[in-house]
Design a protein around this motif. Structure first.
Motif, PDB file in Angstrom:
ATOM      1  N   PHE A   1      13.066  45.776  37.613  1.00 40.26           N
ATOM      2  CA  PHE A   1      13.825  45.749  36.350  1.00 40.26           C
ATOM      3  C   PHE A   1      14.420  47.119  36.003  1.00 40.26           C
ATOM      4  O   PHE A   1      14.600  47.452  34.839  1.00 40.26           O
ATOM      5  N   VAL A   2      14.742  47.906  37.017  1.00 36.66           N
ATOM      6  CA  VAL A   2      15.347  49.228  36.834  1.00 36.66           C
ATOM      7  C   VAL A   2      16.866  49.085  36.852  1.00 36.66           C
ATOM      8  O   VAL A   2      17.417  48.248  37.570  1.00 36.66           O
ATOM      9  N   HIS A   3      17.547  49.922  36.066  1.00 35.28           N
ATOM     10  CA  HIS A   3      19.013  49.982  36.084  1.00 35.28           C
ATOM     11  C   HIS A   3      19.431  51.424  36.327  1.00 35.28           C
ATOM     12  O   HIS A   3      19.125  52.310  35.529  1.00 35.28           O
ATOM     13  N   ILE A   4      20.119  51.652  37.453  1.00 35.93           N
ATOM     14  CA  ILE A   4      20.722  52.948  37.753  1.00 35.93           C
ATOM     15  C   ILE A   4      22.210  52.804  37.444  1.00 35.93           C
ATOM     16  O   ILE A   4      22.932  52.091  38.137  1.00 35.93           O
TER      17      ILE A   4
ATOM     18  N   THR B   1      10.600  58.933  42.025  1.00 31.37           N
ATOM     19  CA  THR B   1       9.936  57.680  41.665  1.00 31.37           C
ATOM     20  C   THR B   1      10.402  57.263  40.273  1.00 31.37           C
ATOM     21  O   THR B   1      10.373  58.073  39.339  1.00 31.37           O
ATOM     22  N   VAL B   2      10.826  56.016  40.146  1.00 33.90           N
ATOM     23  CA  VAL B   2      11.280  55.479  38.864  1.00 33.90           C
ATOM     24  C   VAL B   2      10.432  54.256  38.542  1.00 33.90           C
ATOM     25  O   VAL B   2      10.363  53.309  39.327  1.00 33.90           O
ATOM     26  N   GLY B   3       9.784  54.271  37.383  1.00 38.15           N
ATOM     27  CA  GLY B   3       8.894  53.179  37.004  1.00 38.15           C
ATOM     28  C   GLY B   3       9.631  51.926  36.583  1.00 38.15           C
ATOM     29  O   GLY B   3      10.846  51.930  36.349  1.00 38.15           O
ATOM     30  N   ASP B   4       8.883  50.840  36.464  1.00 40.99           N
ATOM     31  CA  ASP B   4       9.443  49.552  36.055  1.00 40.99           C
ATOM     32  C   ASP B   4      10.238  49.685  34.757  1.00 40.99           C
ATOM     33  O   ASP B   4       9.827  50.383  33.820  1.00 40.99           O
ATOM     34  N   GLY B   5      11.361  48.965  34.706  1.00 44.24           N
ATOM     35  CA  GLY B   5      12.093  48.796  33.462  1.00 44.24           C
ATOM     36  C   GLY B   5      12.891  49.982  32.984  1.00 44.24           C
ATOM     37  O   GLY B   5      13.476  49.933  31.898  1.00 44.24           O
TER      38      GLY B   5
ATOM     39  N   THR C   1       9.143  62.166  38.843  1.00 43.90           N
ATOM     40  CA  THR C   1       8.759  60.818  38.429  1.00 43.90           C
ATOM     41  C   THR C   1       9.336  60.546  37.052  1.00 43.90           C
ATOM     42  O   THR C   1       9.143  61.337  36.122  1.00 43.90           O
ATOM     43  N   ILE C   2      10.035  59.431  36.936  1.00 41.97           N
ATOM     44  CA  ILE C   2      10.550  58.963  35.649  1.00 41.97           C
ATOM     45  C   ILE C   2       9.699  57.755  35.269  1.00 41.97           C
ATOM     46  O   ILE C   2       9.670  56.753  35.986  1.00 41.97           O
TER      47      ILE C   2
ATOM     48  N   ASN D   1      13.366  57.314  47.878  1.00 43.12           N
ATOM     49  CA  ASN D   1      13.099  57.009  46.471  1.00 43.12           C
ATOM     50  C   ASN D   1      12.270  55.730  46.388  1.00 43.12           C
ATOM     51  O   ASN D   1      12.328  54.873  47.280  1.00 43.12           O
ATOM     52  N   ALA D   2      11.526  55.593  45.300  1.00 35.81           N
ATOM     53  CA  ALA D   2      10.760  54.371  45.038  1.00 35.81           C
ATOM     54  C   ALA D   2      11.078  53.913  43.622  1.00 35.81           C
ATOM     55  O   ALA D   2      10.697  54.572  42.650  1.00 35.81           O
TER      56      ALA D   2
END
Length: 220
Positions: free
Chosen positions: A143-146, A157-161, A175-176, A138-139
């Motif tokens: 500033f990501v919260h899981i 892939t999860v984008g910033d924030g 991709t999120i 994963n990438a």
């Protein structure tokens, strides 16, 4: 043992403090929170407004951690403070599981029971919350919260924030987009665009940050 200044004295901050103590690499030197109107010491620890933590941070070996749950607020506080990523601690609970080749950016926390598998890349200032699963390669941006019990399958892939809500699921290879929210319990089986809120099973966008009243047009 290096000293640590914690920014944020709320509920999330208390959980982060538990992780710091369990990890055992840092000694708490101060808690900065603008709820305080003046500074004081309690058990040798400085409590006070965020600006008053500067005296502790004059020591180049003192590390910093922003213990605030809101992704946007964490970014704003980091920009306000102006310290480089290298000044921020990485906090990992000993009951978290990390695979080989995992990288984690400064200012990120990994809570107990979380699993981050082989080759995953976690950006700066991220929260991998209790029992969350971040699968292989994963990438995640910064500033990501899981959230607790959320799960990302491989090659996501999860984008910033972006905030992945409580118990939400994302299937492999998606991709999120940046600064989006995937609601609690949602299941993403298609890519989720940037700056939107998506909910349901399967997850569908219900509003966009830039055009909250134009959802029908964006779907067309």
């Amino acid at each position: 043992m290096k000293k640590l200044v914690l920014i944020g004295g709320g509920g999330h901050g208390k959980v982060v403090l538990d992780v710091m103590r369990a990890q055992g690499d840092y000694e708490l030197a101060g808690i900065g929170d603008d709820k305080y109107t003046h500074s004081f010491r309690q058990d040798g620890i400085l409590h006070g407004p965020v600006a008053d933590m500067a005296e502790l941070l004059q020591d180049d070996d003192c590390r910093l951690f922003i213990a605030i749950g809101s992704n946007r607020t964490r970014r704003a506080v980091m920009e306000r403070l102006g310290y480089p990523e290298s000044r921020y601690a990485v906090l990992i609970h000993p009951r978290a599981t990390l695979g080989s080749g995992v990288t984690i950016g400064g200012g990120s926390v990994v809570m107990p029971g979380a699993v981050i598998n082989h080759g995953a890349r976690i950006g700066a200032q991220c929260i991998i919350n209790t029992g969350a699963i971040v699968e292989h390669e994963n990438a995640l941006g910064s500033f990501v919260h899981i959230s607790p019990s959320a799960a990302l399958a491989g090659d996501v892939t999860v984008g910033d924030g972006t905030h992945i809500g409580l118990g939400a699921k994302v299937i492999e290879g998606l991709t999120i987009g940046s600064w989006s929210t995937l609601g609690a319990g949602a299941v993403a089986i298609d890519d989720i665009p940037a700056q939107c809120t998506a909910v349901g099973v399967p997850a569908k966008p219900i509003k966009f940050a830039d055009q909250p009243g134009q959802l029908a047009q964006r779907r067309a």
